[in-house]
Enzyme design. Structure first.
Site, mmCIF file in Angstrom:
data_model
loop_
_atom_site.group_PDB
_atom_site.id
_atom_site.type_symbol
_atom_site.label_atom_id
_atom_site.label_comp_id
_atom_site.label_asym_id
_atom_site.label_seq_id
_atom_site.Cartn_x
_atom_site.Cartn_y
_atom_site.Cartn_z
ATOM 1 N N LYS A 14 0.832 -1.216 0.000
ATOM 2 C CA LYS A 14 0.000 0.000 0.000
ATOM 3 C C LYS A 14 0.865 1.264 0.000
ATOM 4 C CE LYS A 14 -2.203 -1.215 3.831
ATOM 5 N NZ LYS A 14 -1.565 -2.529 4.139
ATOM 6 N N ARG A 88 -10.372 0.245 7.775
ATOM 7 C CA ARG A 88 -9.987 -1.120 8.134
ATOM 8 C C ARG A 88 -11.120 -1.870 8.800
ATOM 9 N NH1 ARG A 88 -4.149 -0.175 8.375
ATOM 10 N NH2 ARG A 88 -3.119 -2.113 8.874
ATOM 11 N N ARG A 133 10.301 -0.506 12.779
ATOM 12 C CA ARG A 133 8.882 -0.577 13.177
ATOM 13 C C ARG A 133 8.689 -1.661 14.221
ATOM 14 N NH1 ARG A 133 4.455 0.081 8.365
ATOM 15 N NH2 ARG A 133 3.290 -1.237 9.805
HETATM 16 P P1 AP5 Z 1 4.649 -1.560 1.936
HETATM 17 O O1 AP5 Z 1 4.431 -0.788 0.704
HETATM 18 O O2 AP5 Z 1 5.212 -0.879 3.117
HETATM 19 O O3 AP5 Z 1 3.311 -2.353 2.326
HETATM 20 P P2 AP5 Z 1 2.057 -1.882 3.167
HETATM 21 O O4 AP5 Z 1 0.880 -2.576 2.590
HETATM 22 O O5 AP5 Z 1 2.046 -0.405 3.276
HETATM 23 O O6 AP5 Z 1 2.433 -2.591 4.551
HETATM 24 P P3 AP5 Z 1 2.304 -2.032 6.036
HETATM 25 O O7 AP5 Z 1 3.186 -2.897 6.863
HETATM 26 O O8 AP5 Z 1 2.499 -0.584 6.116
HETATM 27 O O9 AP5 Z 1 0.806 -2.392 6.289
HETATM 28 P P4 AP5 Z 1 -0.037 -2.378 7.574
HETATM 29 O O10 AP5 Z 1 -1.390 -2.333 7.047
HETATM 30 O O11 AP5 Z 1 0.288 -3.505 8.484
HETATM 31 O O12 AP5 Z 1 0.507 -1.095 8.350
HETATM 32 P P5 AP5 Z 1 -0.129 0.296 8.711
HETATM 33 O O13 AP5 Z 1 0.993 1.223 8.852
HETATM 34 O O14 AP5 Z 1 -1.236 0.624 7.822
HETATM 35 O O15 AP5 Z 1 5.575 -2.811 1.565
HETATM 36 C C1 AP5 Z 1 6.076 -3.684 2.557
HETATM 37 C C2 AP5 Z 1 7.516 -4.085 2.190
HETATM 38 O O16 AP5 Z 1 7.489 -4.850 0.997
HETATM 39 C C3 AP5 Z 1 8.434 -2.896 1.923
HETATM 40 O O17 AP5 Z 1 9.713 -3.177 2.398
HETATM 41 C C4 AP5 Z 1 8.432 -2.768 0.382
HETATM 42 O O18 AP5 Z 1 9.621 -2.246 -0.103
HETATM 43 C C5 AP5 Z 1 8.239 -4.231 -0.032
HETATM 44 N N1 AP5 Z 1 7.469 -4.381 -1.284
HETATM 45 C C6 AP5 Z 1 6.370 -3.660 -1.663
HETATM 46 N N2 AP5 Z 1 5.895 -4.094 -2.846
HETATM 47 C C7 AP5 Z 1 6.702 -5.121 -3.213
HETATM 48 C C8 AP5 Z 1 6.708 -5.983 -4.345
HETATM 49 N N3 AP5 Z 1 5.811 -5.884 -5.334
HETATM 50 N N4 AP5 Z 1 7.665 -6.958 -4.396
HETATM 51 C C9 AP5 Z 1 8.580 -7.071 -3.402
HETATM 52 N N5 AP5 Z 1 8.638 -6.279 -2.314
HETATM 53 C C10 AP5 Z 1 7.695 -5.319 -2.218
HETATM 54 O O19 AP5 Z 1 -0.753 -0.002 10.152
HETATM 55 C C11 AP5 Z 1 0.074 -0.320 11.252
HETATM 56 C C12 AP5 Z 1 -0.776 -0.479 12.497
HETATM 57 O O20 AP5 Z 1 -1.411 0.773 12.800
HETATM 58 C C13 AP5 Z 1 -1.935 -1.478 12.428
HETATM 59 O O21 AP5 Z 1 -1.524 -2.792 12.738
HETATM 60 C C14 AP5 Z 1 -2.905 -0.904 13.455
HETATM 61 O O22 AP5 Z 1 -2.477 -1.236 14.745
HETATM 62 C C15 AP5 Z 1 -2.735 0.593 13.280
HETATM 63 N N6 AP5 Z 1 -3.680 1.151 12.294
HETATM 64 C C16 AP5 Z 1 -3.352 1.768 11.114
HETATM 65 N N7 AP5 Z 1 -4.450 2.161 10.464
HETATM 66 C C17 AP5 Z 1 -5.503 1.803 11.235
HETATM 67 C C18 AP5 Z 1 -6.909 1.899 11.076
HETATM 68 N N8 AP5 Z 1 -7.448 2.492 9.992
HETATM 69 N N9 AP5 Z 1 -7.706 1.397 12.057
HETATM 70 C C19 AP5 Z 1 -7.181 0.812 13.162
HETATM 71 N N10 AP5 Z 1 -5.851 0.666 13.355
HETATM 72 C C20 AP5 Z 1 -5.021 1.158 12.402
HETATM 73 MG MG MG Z 2 2.079 0.979 4.902
#
Ligand code: AP5
Ligand code: MG
Length: 186
Positions: A14, A88, A133
């Site tokens: 994402k 989410r 992280r």
């Molecule tokens: P990346 O692009 O960072 O993936 P992402 O989908 O953004 O993954 P996140 O870990 O950020 O997702 P998440 O949903 O767990 O975290 P969030 O911050 O939203 O890619 C990941 C890795 O893969 C990178 O190293 C990248 O380089 C690599 N990559 C990407 N594409 C690739 C490809 N095609 N091939 C190979 N490698 C690739 O949320 C974190 C926490 O915050 C949650 O757990 C929750 O506790 C809280 N939170 C956030 N939003 C909410 C909400 N709306 N409601 C409630 N809690 C929330």
């Molecule tokens: Mg992310």
């Protein structure tokens, strides 16, 4: 206005794809995960209350997230927004609809990045070596993926029922996935 919900499991790409979409289409980026991490660094009230949930791989409560987003959303002069990691839960999706409708707009499309589970784990473990992280470790990654399946996947059905769900195959390279996204947007 082009308002995109970029949806997918932890590690599905994402954040990575958001950056490419912004460069191509000039949209605003709203990542609730990024906002929460900033709040944690600043040790704000929101940050302090979110930390326990994030470290445990659980969702931060809807009230906190919705209030936080209401404060952040500002569409003046905007071409549109990429919502990354939000909504989410179905409650968040309904709150977003209301927020956007009140501003005279709506979600245009939900792009759902579909990536195999083992690839998600491999990507996040690799990122964990450098990201700092607190949730990029195997135990928490597995919890995040389970929470995604149980609490977040129903959001895809919500947008499907609105005719807005577009599935994107996300197992390929970053570039290949972005090509599929551009085709979907155009
Ligand atoms: P990346 O692009 O960072 O993936 P992402 O989908 O953004 O993954 P996140 O870990 O950020 O997702 P998440 O949903 O767990 O975290 P969030 O911050 O939203 O890619 C990941 C890795 O893969 C990178 O190293 C990248 O380089 C690599 N990559 C990407 N594409 C690739 C490809 N095609 N091939 C190979 N490698 C690739 O949320 C974190 C926490 O915050 C949650 O757990 C929750 O506790 C809280 N939170 C956030 N939003 C909410 C909400 N709306 N409601 C409630 N809690 C929330
Ligand atoms: Mg992310």
């Amino acid at each position: 206005m082009l308002n995109i919900v970029l949806f997918g499991a932890p590690g599905s790409g994402k954040g990575t794809q958001s950056e490419l979409i912004i460069a191509e289409y000039g949209l605003q980026h709203l990542s609730t995960g990024d906002i929460l991490r900033k709040e944690m660094t600043e040790q704000s009230e929101v940050g302090k209350s979110a930390k326990g949930y994030i470290d445990a791989g659980q969702l931060v409560p809807d009230e906190v997230i919705i209030k936080m987003l209401e404060k952040q959303i500002d569409l003046k002069g905007s071409k549109g927004v990429i919502f990354d990691g939000f909504p989410r839960t179905v409650a968040q999706a309904k709150a977003l609809k209301k927020m956007l409708n009140d501003l005279g707009t709506d979600v245009s499309v939900m792009l759902s990045l579909n990536v195999e589970e083992q690839a998600l784990i491999d990507r996040l473990l690799k990122r964990g070596e450098i990201s700092g992280r607190s949730d990029d470790n195997l135990e928490t990654i597995q919890k995040r993926i389970n929470v995604y399946k149980e609490q977040t996947l129903p959001v895809a059905d919500y947008y499907k029922s609105e005719g807005k769900l577009v599935d994107i195959e996300g197992n390929g390279t970053v570039e290949a996935t972005f090509e599929l996204i551009k085709n979907a947007i155009n």
